[in-house]
Scaffold this active site. Sequence first.
Site, mmCIF file in Angstrom:
data_model
loop_
_atom_site.group_PDB
_atom_site.id
_atom_site.type_symbol
_atom_site.label_atom_id
_atom_site.label_comp_id
_atom_site.label_asym_id
_atom_site.label_seq_id
_atom_site.Cartn_x
_atom_site.Cartn_y
_atom_site.Cartn_z
ATOM 1 N N PRO A 1 0.825 -1.203 0.000
ATOM 2 C CA PRO A 1 0.000 0.000 0.000
ATOM 3 C C PRO A 1 0.866 1.262 0.000
ATOM 4 O O PRO A 1 1.802 1.388 0.786
ATOM 5 C CB PRO A 1 -0.800 -0.126 1.302
ATOM 6 C CG PRO A 1 0.100 -0.907 2.213
ATOM 7 C CD PRO A 1 0.899 -1.834 1.338
ATOM 8 N N GLU A 2 0.551 2.190 -0.889
ATOM 9 C CA GLU A 2 1.335 3.414 -1.001
ATOM 10 C C GLU A 2 0.406 4.619 -1.136
ATOM 11 O O GLU A 2 -0.728 4.496 -1.594
ATOM 12 C CB GLU A 2 2.284 3.338 -2.200
ATOM 13 C CG GLU A 2 3.271 2.167 -2.115
ATOM 14 C CD GLU A 2 4.244 2.130 -3.269
ATOM 15 O OE1 GLU A 2 4.654 3.221 -3.734
ATOM 16 O OE2 GLU A 2 4.597 1.018 -3.704
ATOM 17 N N ALA A 3 0.932 5.782 -0.756
ATOM 18 C CA ALA A 3 0.167 7.029 -0.835
ATOM 19 C C ALA A 3 0.507 7.729 -2.139
ATOM 20 O O ALA A 3 1.303 8.668 -2.178
ATOM 21 C CB ALA A 3 0.474 7.923 0.358
#
Length: 282
Positions: A90-92
Amino acid sequence: MGWSQATGLKYITLAFYNSNGGCAGTWPSDEGTILSKVQGLRALGGDVIISSGGWNANDLARRCSDAASLAAVYQAQLDKFGVDHLDLDPEAGDVYNNLEPAIVDRRSAALKILQDSFKARGKTLTVSFTLGVHPVTGFASADLYVLQSAKNAGVEVAIVNPMIMDYYDGVSGNQMGARSVSALQGVFSQLKTLWPGKTDAQYWAMIGATAMIGQNDNPTEVFTLADAQLVRDFAVQQGMGRLAFWSLGRDNGNCAGNTAANWQCSGIVQQQWDFSRIFGNF
């Protein structure tokens, strides 16, 4: 696979399995072709990890409205490939922020459902998290929350896998190996706080690392063969749980001198599969 036969290495991560626009998944290339290549790798004694997420991913945890439906999508793909290891990245991103707490918590709840389902069948689902990291401060609060949420949901986390790349800090460019070791030491301290009561060896065994070989997205940052050797030696010394790089198609010197990251070459002077051979000694 030519790579496996040339290097003797047999384990890769398939990236990325994400939403097709709704609560169903898709690969960036033909699934049948991927399955065929996996079968070829298994014939050589190898295996794969399925990974979901990545930068600006249309994340399944975003598109599925509840944990049960999300778990079902993951389960179907794991069963189709016969895989018992799921990695979440998961990344922003600047389009999709998949570190939003609601998305993180839905993902965690789905992973708990999945692990319980595997246990009910007498199997074990290995779960790992691939997360961005900083050389000085380790994981940012949003990345730490991914691990805290998983812990709160009762997920058994096997590997925490910092992405030792793309620091954009203005000082890491020509010392990516040393700065990456610093990042891993920071993560070690954070895990001791998050999961107290383990031995140092147990914490290091939970820690992986994934480098971006050669030219990183930041034009000033280059992860060299010497950096790879430094990180490999550190990983061996500490007894780390995993060492990997992004990505297999870049492990060649076909575009030496390029200062833009390219998925087909590393941008540095090297022989084909040099990084594979260095990390393969881990």
